[in-house]
Write an enzyme that holds these catalytic residues in place. Sequence first.
Site, short mmCIF file in Angstrom:
data_model
loop_
_atom_site.label_atom_id
_atom_site.label_comp_id
_atom_site.label_asym_id
_atom_site.label_seq_id
_atom_site.Cartn_x
_atom_site.Cartn_y
_atom_site.Cartn_z
N GLU A 194 0.83 -1.21 0.00
CA GLU A 194 0.00 0.00 0.00
C GLU A 194 0.86 1.26 0.00
O GLU A 194 0.51 2.28 -0.60
CB GLU A 194 -0.92 -0.01 1.22
CG GLU A 194 -1.85 1.17 1.35
CD GLU A 194 -3.02 1.14 0.40
OE1 GLU A 194 -2.78 1.15 -0.82
OE2 GLU A 194 -4.17 1.10 0.88
N THR B 247 -3.90 9.16 -4.11
CA THR B 247 -3.88 9.21 -2.65
C THR B 247 -2.79 10.15 -2.15
O THR B 247 -3.00 10.93 -1.20
CB THR B 247 -3.67 7.81 -2.07
OG1 THR B 247 -4.70 6.95 -2.54
CG2 THR B 247 -3.70 7.84 -0.55
#
Length: 308
Positions: A128, A181
Amino acid sequence: MNEIKIFAPATIANLNCGFDVLGLCLDGIGDEMIFRKSTEKGLRITKITGADLPLELENNVAGVAGLALLDKVEIDFGIEIEIYKKLKLGSGIGSSSASAAGAVFGINELLGKPFTKKELVNFAMKGEAVASGSEHADNVAPCLLGGFTLVTGYNPLEVIRIEAPADLFVVVLHPHIEVKTSDARAVLKPEISLKNAITQIGNLGGFVAGLYTNDYDLIGRSMKDVLVEPYRKHLIPNFDLVKNVALSNRALGAGISGAGPSIFALCKGKKTAETVANAMQNAFKETKIPYDIHVSKINEEGTKLITN
């Protein structure tokens, strides 16, 4: 097993009041991956469809997560991965997390499950970080475990899984624009006021209490974000209008899904969720931006094997 196929579901993180600690797992939306043993040792990504992503392990979310797991075990065979992306990059519904969680789940299955699903969260977080710039579990945890998840600590990692109230449904409107993000994190303020901290802590406590007590009204009242939404909402066209329309049609609460651009709403009952979905669509259509709309129950299973 020499070859397996898995499904890694989409997720919603933050849920307004739980930045980086709360997440839920969606039903019916997600990626598929195939894993097979090979005689040539090492991990390889041999195929990716649905997204322009690198096959090189160190530059790929799934590759980095898989290598983190394999660093903890010894095996006498190689593993090949095929990735079939159904979740668009930068969608705000856990595309990178599905790749990371799916990779460690599939490898773990081929190895005979040496790790529990909760232990796999640690490895998935490594992947991630490739996409977001930081290790956080609010997407990979619900993707692996299903239901709602609450991260109570990162050092060491502690994740609590919470079952969803039976009549809780989610609406997700996904605009076909990308919000990275890392970019969405860049607009946030590094410091917050004591007043806002107290408000957010109270809302987080209320939300979790509402889940445990099946108090839908408390869940809705707790879905207020004074820390993140004010700085990110300008990245999403018509956000305020879509959110207000959802609330006026009896959604419990609505907000930004993860880093955006997807907008989500929690609803009590499928019929209400369908009404809210129609209203959200109508409010967003005037932007002329293509979008997808999903109505989903909470997925209590998480990442799973697919049997043909």
